[in-house]
Design an enzyme around this catalytic site. Structure first.
Site, short mmCIF file in Angstrom:
data_model
loop_
_atom_site.label_atom_id
_atom_site.label_comp_id
_atom_site.label_asym_id
_atom_site.label_seq_id
_atom_site.Cartn_x
_atom_site.Cartn_y
_atom_site.Cartn_z
N HIS A 39 -1.50 -1.55 7.45
CA HIS A 39 -0.73 -2.56 6.72
C HIS A 39 -0.64 -3.88 7.49
O HIS A 39 0.00 -4.82 7.02
CB HIS A 39 0.69 -2.06 6.42
CG HIS A 39 0.73 -0.98 5.39
ND1 HIS A 39 0.75 -1.24 4.04
CD2 HIS A 39 0.74 0.36 5.51
CE1 HIS A 39 0.78 -0.11 3.37
NE2 HIS A 39 0.78 0.88 4.24
N LYS B 197 -6.42 -1.83 1.88
CA LYS B 197 -5.13 -2.45 1.52
C LYS B 197 -5.33 -3.95 1.34
O LYS B 197 -5.88 -4.35 0.32
CB LYS B 197 -4.10 -2.04 2.55
CG LYS B 197 -3.80 -0.56 2.31
CD LYS B 197 -2.86 0.11 3.22
CE LYS B 197 -2.62 1.50 2.64
NZ LYS B 197 -2.40 2.52 3.64
N SER C 143 4.86 2.00 6.77
CA SER C 143 4.58 1.76 5.37
C SER C 143 5.77 2.00 4.44
O SER C 143 5.78 1.50 3.33
CB SER C 143 3.39 2.61 4.92
OG SER C 143 3.61 3.96 5.23
C1 PLP Z 1 -2.70 3.94 3.69
C2 PLP Z 1 -2.60 4.33 5.11
C3 PLP Z 1 -3.57 5.17 5.69
C4 PLP Z 1 -4.65 5.81 4.88
O1 PLP Z 1 -5.61 4.87 4.51
P1 PLP Z 1 -6.54 5.20 3.23
O2 PLP Z 1 -7.67 4.24 3.37
O3 PLP Z 1 -5.70 4.95 2.03
O4 PLP Z 1 -6.95 6.63 3.36
C5 PLP Z 1 -3.45 5.43 7.03
N1 PLP Z 1 -2.43 4.93 7.78
C6 PLP Z 1 -1.49 4.15 7.24
C7 PLP Z 1 -0.39 3.62 8.09
C8 PLP Z 1 -1.54 3.83 5.89
O5 PLP Z 1 -0.58 3.08 5.34
#
Ligand code: PLP
Length: 379
Positions: free
Chosen positions: A202, A233, A174
């Site tokens: 992602h 996301k 990320s």
């Molecule tokens: C954003 C993210 C999470 C957490 O997800 P949420 O639904 O925001 O709690 C976990 N792993 C990765 C790689 C992320 O980018």
């Protein structure tokens, strides 16, 4: 005591503050009384503000109300929750899937259910913080391999013969926007009989025409591959899932503490996620537009002598110092763009992290790069 520690953070330029929108999420947002073109969200497809999601939410509230009132084991869930689990299992070509309230809850619940004391977890050094926390909670021996270093992973796998092993990686990292070498990891896991846990937060909605990282590489899911992903996301909703073999998923329903001991998502979250998967299935061009926008941004940046990182819609521009990162982000804000500075301890090298989405216009992208060029001239 905390006052002093906070002051110290401020002096190092490392204190953080919450910024809240006064508009919907999208390519243009209102922030602190300003209208800004937003290059910071994970809403890659612009689904967060789509009327289809809002309509599905309204209909679900009429049918089920809002609050869910209990955990899934105590009838906190609804038939919409189960429908979404089946839908996501088919989407990921897995035996079954289970919902979690967030990606953070999925990783901190599922990883400790899959590995424990006496087992070994092999984890990429740039894995998301929720994976790091999941590994800690598991009490397994966690060994960290250098970022995307497959020789290092191979060496570490050989160092633990006879142990149960779980390899854990983000599919898309990320903060760097690069993609894990999943074909190599899958081969190694197969030959060392290790289980593989992929965090496709992602990748879902972005890679593999939206299906995620395994589809991107044309790899068929195996019973020993666990695919975690989020609805929060690209899918523009909230919540997360873990998809895998029916046995693995059943085990998680019995043992993942963040699933067992937490109130179910509201039915409206499941309704929004179902609506998002519906759009993704019908509307092929949106994922294509996301990648076109990403190509345009990369081309504009390289043509103007910037060296952006990343192989995905996450495009970090590395700068020399924390000061430069904050300065660049502030300059962009002045010019009407929101792109945050990412600083230690989140990353080792300070940067401005640009995320592009399907609903940015070409003009917005070109003007962003002009603003970056303007900043460089002041340096
Ligand atoms: C954003 C993210 C999470 C957490 O997800 P949420 O639904 O925001 O709690 C976990 N792993 C990765 C790689 C992320 O980018």
């Amino acid at each position: 005591m905390f006052r002093r520690a906070l002051l110290q953070l401020q002096q190092q330029g490392l204190s953080r503050c919450v910024v809240d929108r006064s508009s919907a999420q999208g390519a243009v947002i209102r922030l602190g009384g300003r209208r800004l073109v937003n290059f910071s969200s994970n809403d890659y497809l612009g689904f967060a503000s789509r009327p289809e999601l809002a309509d599905a939410v309204r209909a679900s509230i009429d049918a089920y109300g809002f609050g869910s009132g209990a955990s899934r084991l105590l009838a906190g869930g609804t038939v919409l929750h189960r429908r979404l689990e089946k839908r996501i299992a088919a989407f990921k070509r897995a035996g079954d899937a289970v919902l979690f309230n967030a990606g953070y809850a999925a990783n901190t619940g599922a990883i400790p259910a899959l590995a424990g004391q006496g087992d070994v977890i092999l984890s990429d050094e740039l894995n998301h913080a929720s994976i790091v926390d999941g590994c800690r909670l598991s009490r397994a021996d966690t060994v960290v391999f250098r970022h995307r270093d497959m020789d290092h992973l191979a060496t570490l796998l050989r160092e633990h013969p006879g142990k149960r092993k779980l390899v854990v990686t983000d599919t898309v990292f990320s903060m760097d926007g690069d993609i894990a070498d999943i074909p190599a990891i899958v081969r190694m896991c197969a030959s060392h009989r290790a289980m593989l846990y992929l965090d496709d937060a992602h990748g879902t909605g972005v890679l593999g025409r939206g299906r995620g990282a395994l589809a991107h590489f044309g790899i068929a899911p195996e019973p020993w591959i666990v695919q975690m992903g989020t609805f929060s996301k690209a899918l523009g909703s909230v919540g997360a899932f873990v998809a895998g073999s029916a046995d693995v998923v059943d085990w998680l329903r019995n043992r993942a503490r963040s699933f067992l001991f937490s109130t179910a998502l509201p039915a409206s979250a499941a309704a929004a996620s179902l609506a998002a998967l519906g759009i993704l299935g019908r509307e092929k061009r949106t994922v294509g537009k996301l990648w076109e926008n990403r190509s345009l941004l990369m081309k504009e940046l390289t043509d103007r002598g910037f060296n952006p990182l990343g192989d995905t819609p996450i495009v970090p521009v590395i700068v020399k110092s924390v000061r430069e990162a904050s300065g660049l982000s502030a300059h962009l804000f002045e010019k009407g763009f929101y792109a945050p500075a990412i600083r230690p301890p989140t990353v080792a090298e300070p940067r401005v992290r640009i995320t592009v989405s399907a609903n940015h216009t070409e003009e917005q992208i070109r003007r962003l790069v002009q603003a970056l060029e303007g900043w460089r001239k002041t340096q």
